[in-house]
Design a protein around this motif. Structure first.
Motif, short mmCIF file in Angstrom:
data_model
loop_
_atom_site.label_atom_id
_atom_site.label_comp_id
_atom_site.label_asym_id
_atom_site.label_seq_id
_atom_site.Cartn_x
_atom_site.Cartn_y
_atom_site.Cartn_z
N ARG A 78 10.17 10.16 -13.00
CA ARG A 78 9.52 10.98 -12.00
C ARG A 78 9.86 10.48 -10.60
NH1 ARG A 78 3.05 12.23 -11.12
NH2 ARG A 78 3.36 13.03 -9.02
N ALA A 79 10.13 11.43 -9.70
CA ALA A 79 10.43 11.07 -8.31
C ALA A 79 9.15 10.70 -7.59
CB ALA A 79 11.11 12.25 -7.61
N LYS A 80 9.21 9.57 -6.88
CA LYS A 80 8.07 9.14 -6.06
C LYS A 80 8.60 8.80 -4.67
CE LYS A 80 5.81 6.76 -9.90
NZ LYS A 80 5.26 5.45 -10.33
N LEU A 81 7.76 8.95 -3.68
CA LEU A 81 8.16 8.63 -2.31
C LEU A 81 8.45 7.14 -2.19
CD1 LEU A 81 8.48 9.54 0.65
CD2 LEU A 81 6.06 8.96 0.96
N TRP A 95 0.79 -1.23 0.00
CA TRP A 95 0.00 0.00 0.00
C TRP A 95 0.83 1.28 0.00
CZ3 TRP A 95 -4.01 -2.55 -1.25
CH2 TRP A 95 -4.39 -3.72 -0.59
N GLY A 96 2.14 1.15 -0.10
CA GLY A 96 2.98 2.34 -0.11
C GLY A 96 3.37 2.80 1.29
N GLN A 97 4.08 3.91 1.33
CA GLN A 97 4.56 4.47 2.59
C GLN A 97 3.44 5.24 3.28
OE1 GLN A 97 7.91 3.84 3.52
NE2 GLN A 97 7.60 2.47 1.78
N MET A 114 -0.10 12.50 2.48
CA MET A 114 1.29 12.08 2.60
C MET A 114 2.20 13.03 1.82
SD MET A 114 1.92 9.42 4.46
CE MET A 114 3.42 8.70 3.79
N PRO A 115 3.47 13.12 2.25
CA PRO A 115 4.40 13.95 1.47
C PRO A 115 4.43 13.48 0.03
CG PRO A 115 5.57 12.56 3.03
CD PRO A 115 4.12 12.47 3.37
N ARG A 116 4.38 14.41 -0.86
CA ARG A 116 4.24 14.06 -2.28
C ARG A 116 5.25 14.87 -3.09
NH1 ARG A 116 -0.22 11.90 -5.43
NH2 ARG A 116 -1.16 11.29 -3.48
N TYR A 117 6.01 14.19 -3.90
CA TYR A 117 6.92 14.90 -4.79
C TYR A 117 6.09 15.57 -5.89
CZ TYR A 117 11.02 12.68 -2.69
OH TYR A 117 12.01 12.31 -1.82
#
Lengths: 362, 90
Positions: free
Chosen positions: A88-91, A54-56, A74-77
């Motif tokens: 693309r940068a992803k957490l 489910w991601g961070q 959540m923090p999002r690039y």
């Protein structure tokens, strides 16, 4: 005194009573708790969950674990944030959480992989990427940030000067140490004296691999660092780093570092064998202590396994408060000392991989 | 109306999560609808780019959706949509 232990399969609270230490509660049972952090100013407990599916995710508790709240935003690039690969940068992971200083009312910092620093001022109720660091020429133009052990660089240490919340150091693996004096609007490398033995130029301005950093609260210009290439200390706020270790002679390689906030001469490390062999050196688990600012190191072994110990200790899995020290290992062993490391008590041999520990003074 | 079902693993994070009837006629529309009812659930299912997370699967009937990037697979009014986690070890 209580202890929070973040493991790959849950967050565990230990408490001490007349009978001794015991587990009083387990939170997030079965879930990968990649980081636990306690904001001492607000009393808020933070837990980062590194779900495989489910991601961070981040949850926090304002009532010491009685209830937990999920961070929905959540923090999002930003969509235009790209990696050196052009992707693309992803957490990928939350690597560090840090409270602000006492001179401002609100604010929490997050250090992440792939290299983004985020700040939540509470008033904005949202984690914002610190653009000046993300766009630092050393990352964007010079391509001097890179992953080591992980695919991408990550910010694992955030040190806020207790005298001034605008003054912050961060540690990036791999890039090195950076400093801001204006709460993130501009950054400069602070790597003079560090050694990056794996680079063509070991004295490069950027490209270093600090594994863990700690700032002495009573003397904030003193910062200790366990680096990929040894143990270092600065006494002038990163103006210059001095190496305090020699391979084969003193503890040298490792991740875990604990310091004495009242005595800048005292610190502890728990070495690992080497980059290639991430095991306890000689399969003997030892804590090393210095009382003279790193000139000499004493090996402490009483109560620790001295044969067939494969444990290593991750960067957030060693904590100290006065003479109380606690560390947890990759093999799920938890050790406590209440005499500054002279002797150690096993609290458990049966935990999952320990990712972080926090000591909660009474 | 399409019916949407969830893996029980998500109930842990969204207490009260239950089967839902949705109006949307693409997978994307359905996911957007459930986000309104369960704020934050989309971030569990999709990544920052809005793509299906690597270890999450969405089935329509018994078939995995084709478009993991834009979730454009169309639905009919009697579609059964299932959101599952992929299997993994450890």
């Amino acid at each position: 005194m209580r202890i929070l232990v973040g493991t790959s399969k849950g967050l565990i609270l230990w408490e001490k009573d007349e009978q001794g230490w015991s587990i009083s509660q387990v939170f997030f049972e079965g879930m990968p708790v990649s980081l636990v952090y306690v904001d001492e100013l607000s009393g808020i407990w933070w837990a980062s969950l590194a779900h495989r599916h489910w991601g961070q995710k981040i949850q926090y508790s304002k009532d010491e674990g009685k209830s937990w709240v999920s961070v929905v935003e959540m923090p999002r690039y930003p969509s235009d944030a790209v990696l050196s690969s052009g992707k693309r940068a992803k957490l990928k992971k939350i690597w560090s959480i840090q409270q602000r200083g006492t001179d401002i009312d609100e604010g929490i910092w997050l250090g992440t992989e792939p290299g983004g620093l985020f700040f939540n001022s509470a008033s904005e109720e949202k984690f914002q990427l610190v653009e000046a660091l993300w766009n630092h020429p050393s990352r964007v133009d010079e391509n001097q940030w890179f992953g080591a052990g992980r695919d991408h660089p990550f910010i694992h240490s955030i040190l806020v000067d207790p005298r001034d919340s605008d003054h912050i150091y961060i540690g990036v693996s791999c890039a090195g140490v950076f400093e801001t004096t204006n709460r993130g609007k501009s950054w400069r490398p602070k790597n003079e004296g560090l050694i990056a033995a794996y680079l063509p130029n070991p004295n490069a301005e950027v490209g270093h691999d600090p594994h863990a950093m700690q700032l002495v609260r009573s003397q904030p210009d003193v910062i200790w660092q366990q680096n990929h290439c040894g143990i270092f200390k600065t006494i002038n706020g990163g103006g210059e780093w001095q190496r305090l270790s020699e391979p084969g002679i003193t503890p040298h390689y490792g991740f875990a570092l604990a310091i004495d906030h009242e005595n800048s001469q005292r610190a502890w490390v728990i070495p690992a064998m080497s980059d290639e062999e991430r095991i306890a050196p000689g399969l003997q688990l030892k804590v090393y202590r210095t009382e003279d600012g790193g000139k000499s190191w004493e090996g402490l072994t009483r109560g620790l396994p001295q044969q067939f110990a494969f444990d290593i200790v991750f960067r957030h899995s060693f904590a100290g408060a006065g003479n109380t020290l606690v560390f947890g290992s990759t093999t799920g062993n938890l050790f406590l000392s209440e005499d500054a490391g002279d002797s150690w008590e096993v609290l458990s041999n049966y935990l999952a991989r320990i990712e972080s520990v926090v000591l909660l003074p009474d | 109306m399409p019916r949407i079902h969830f893996t029980s693993a998500l109930s842990r994070f969204f207490p009260g999560l239950a089967e839902e009837s949705c109006k949307g006629l693409t997978v994307r529309e359905v996911v957007d609808e459930i986000e309104i009812k369960y704020p934050g659930i989309k971030d569990f299912i999709l990544d920052e780019e809005g793509k299906l997370r690597k270890h999450v699967n969405i089935f329509v009937g018994e078939k995995v959706i084709h478009d993991r990037d834009k979730l454009s697979d169309s639905l009919s009014t009697d579609s059964e949509v299932l959101i599952f986690q992929a299997l993994s070890g450890g």
